[in-house]
Design a protein around this motif. Structure first.
Motif, PDB file in Angstrom:
ATOM      1  N   GLN A   1       0.838  -1.205   0.000  1.00  0.00           N
ATOM      2  CA  GLN A   1       0.000   0.000   0.000  1.00  0.00           C
ATOM      3  C   GLN A   1       0.875   1.258   0.000  1.00  0.00           C
ATOM      4  O   GLN A   1       0.622   2.188  -0.764  1.00  0.00           O
TER       5      GLN A   1
ATOM      6  N   ASP B   1      -7.575   2.208  -9.536  1.00  0.00           N
ATOM      7  CA  ASP B   1      -8.364   1.804  -8.369  1.00  0.00           C
ATOM      8  C   ASP B   1      -9.755   1.424  -8.866  1.00  0.00           C
ATOM      9  O   ASP B   1     -10.424   2.224  -9.517  1.00  0.00           O
ATOM     10  N   ILE B   2     -10.172   0.210  -8.551  1.00  0.00           N
ATOM     11  CA  ILE B   2     -11.472  -0.273  -9.008  1.00  0.00           C
ATOM     12  C   ILE B   2     -12.278  -0.745  -7.799  1.00  0.00           C
ATOM     13  O   ILE B   2     -11.904  -1.726  -7.161  1.00  0.00           O
ATOM     14  N   PRO B   3     -13.371  -0.059  -7.473  1.00  0.00           N
ATOM     15  CA  PRO B   3     -14.215  -0.565  -6.382  1.00  0.00           C
ATOM     16  C   PRO B   3     -14.917  -1.849  -6.824  1.00  0.00           C
ATOM     17  O   PRO B   3     -15.269  -2.000  -8.003  1.00  0.00           O
ATOM     18  N   ALA B   4     -15.103  -2.758  -5.912  1.00  0.00           N
ATOM     19  CA  ALA B   4     -15.734  -4.041  -6.233  1.00  0.00           C
ATOM     20  C   ALA B   4     -17.159  -3.854  -6.742  1.00  0.00           C
ATOM     21  O   ALA B   4     -17.669  -4.702  -7.473  1.00  0.00           O
ATOM     22  N   SER B   5     -17.763  -2.725  -6.426  1.00  0.00           N
ATOM     23  CA  SER B   5     -19.136  -2.484  -6.874  1.00  0.00           C
ATOM     24  C   SER B   5     -19.239  -2.404  -8.398  1.00  0.00           C
ATOM     25  O   SER B   5     -20.322  -2.573  -8.951  1.00  0.00           O
TER      26      SER B   5
ATOM     27  N   LYS C   1     -13.737  -5.794  -1.462  1.00  0.00           N
ATOM     28  CA  LYS C   1     -14.115  -4.386  -1.370  1.00  0.00           C
ATOM     29  C   LYS C   1     -13.512  -3.516  -2.468  1.00  0.00           C
ATOM     30  O   LYS C   1     -14.156  -2.605  -2.963  1.00  0.00           O
ATOM     31  N   LYS C   2     -12.269  -3.792  -2.857  1.00  0.00           N
ATOM     32  CA  LYS C   2     -11.593  -2.920  -3.814  1.00  0.00           C
ATOM     33  C   LYS C   2     -10.424  -3.638  -4.454  1.00  0.00           C
ATOM     34  O   LYS C   2      -9.848  -4.552  -3.878  1.00  0.00           O
ATOM     35  N   LEU C   3     -10.073  -3.177  -5.641  1.00  0.00           N
ATOM     36  CA  LEU C   3      -8.922  -3.690  -6.363  1.00  0.00           C
ATOM     37  C   LEU C   3      -8.039  -2.502  -6.736  1.00  0.00           C
ATOM     38  O   LEU C   3      -8.523  -1.541  -7.338  1.00  0.00           O
ATOM     39  N   ASN C   4      -6.769  -2.538  -6.336  1.00  0.00           N
ATOM     40  CA  ASN C   4      -5.784  -1.524  -6.729  1.00  0.00           C
ATOM     41  C   ASN C   4      -4.774  -2.215  -7.623  1.00  0.00           C
ATOM     42  O   ASN C   4      -4.287  -3.290  -7.294  1.00  0.00           O
TER      43      ASN C   4
ATOM     44  N   GLU D   1      -6.125  -8.894   2.619  1.00  0.00           N
ATOM     45  CA  GLU D   1      -5.482  -8.361   1.422  1.00  0.00           C
ATOM     46  C   GLU D   1      -4.729  -9.472   0.687  1.00  0.00           C
ATOM     47  O   GLU D   1      -3.944 -10.187   1.274  1.00  0.00           O
TER      48      GLU D   1
ATOM     49  N   ALA E   1     -16.003  -1.930 -15.077  1.00  0.00           N
ATOM     50  CA  ALA E   1     -14.567  -1.719 -14.887  1.00  0.00           C
ATOM     51  C   ALA E   1     -13.825  -1.823 -16.215  1.00  0.00           C
ATOM     52  O   ALA E   1     -12.615  -1.931 -16.240  1.00  0.00           O
TER      53      ALA E   1
END
Length: 183
Positions: free
Chosen positions: A28, A44-48, A68-71, A127, A169
């Motif tokens: 991070q 940065d991609i939110p899981a939504s 929750k999220k993908l970076n 993570e 995405a």
């Protein structure tokens, strides 16, 4: 009494100094440090944005809910940055080999070396870090952030990707596809 206070103070200061000098960088921190560098592509991609289709299994739906999220941070090699690539590659390797991460899997695909590490408990991961490197193309680091993710379910879901709608995405994934083809 005065000597005990002095000794205790010296011990506390020495301990604080040792702990602060021994701080290992996390992925991070590396991501934040490098995301503005022109040699890197940061996404940065939110899981939504990843919608689970109705035909997906309940297990796939619950697994997606734990993410929750993908970076993603990618470094593409060119003639001007080849020396920097070697430095950055070694820095990332050092981070993922550190004590903060546990190795889950290592594999090779074509010319690409792939290592998957994680932070958290074996059955409740917070993570995942996927590090894929090709010495002719560059490297990518993907951080999958979630809440108590189960590695076995994540791997099973990865095989069920046709039931995940990635259209939201699309731009971000398209940029990565251009960069690395079929990672």
């Amino acid at each position: 009494m005065n000597n005990k206070i002095k000794s205790l103070s010296i011990f506390v200061i020495a301990t604080l100094f040792f702990v602060s000098c021994n701080k290992e960088m996390t992925i991070q921190e590396y991501y934040v440090k490098k995301q503005e560098n022109s040699n890197f592509l940061a996404i940065d991609i939110p899981a939504s944005l990843f919608k689970v289709q109705e035909s997906a299994s309940e297990e796939t739906k619950s697994t997606m809910a734990s993410i929750k999220k993908l970076n993603v941070l990618a470094f593409k090699i060119n003639d001007e940055n080849a020396a920097q690539y070697a430095t950055e590659y070694e820095e990332v390797k050092k981070i993922i080999k550190g004590s903060k991460y546990n190795e889950l899997m290592r594999m090779k695909h074509d010319n690409m070396n792939i290592v998957i590490n994680y932070q958290g408990e074996d059955d409740a991961i917070d993570e995942f870090v996927l590090f894929a490197a090709d010495n002719n193309k560059g490297f990518a680091i993907a951080r999958v952030l979630g809440n108590k993710m189960d590695p076995a379910k994540i791997m099973k879901m990865a095989k069920d990707m046709e039931n995940i709608d990635k259209e939201g995405a699309g731009d971000a994934l398209g940029q990565l596809s251009e960069l690395f083809g079929d990672i």
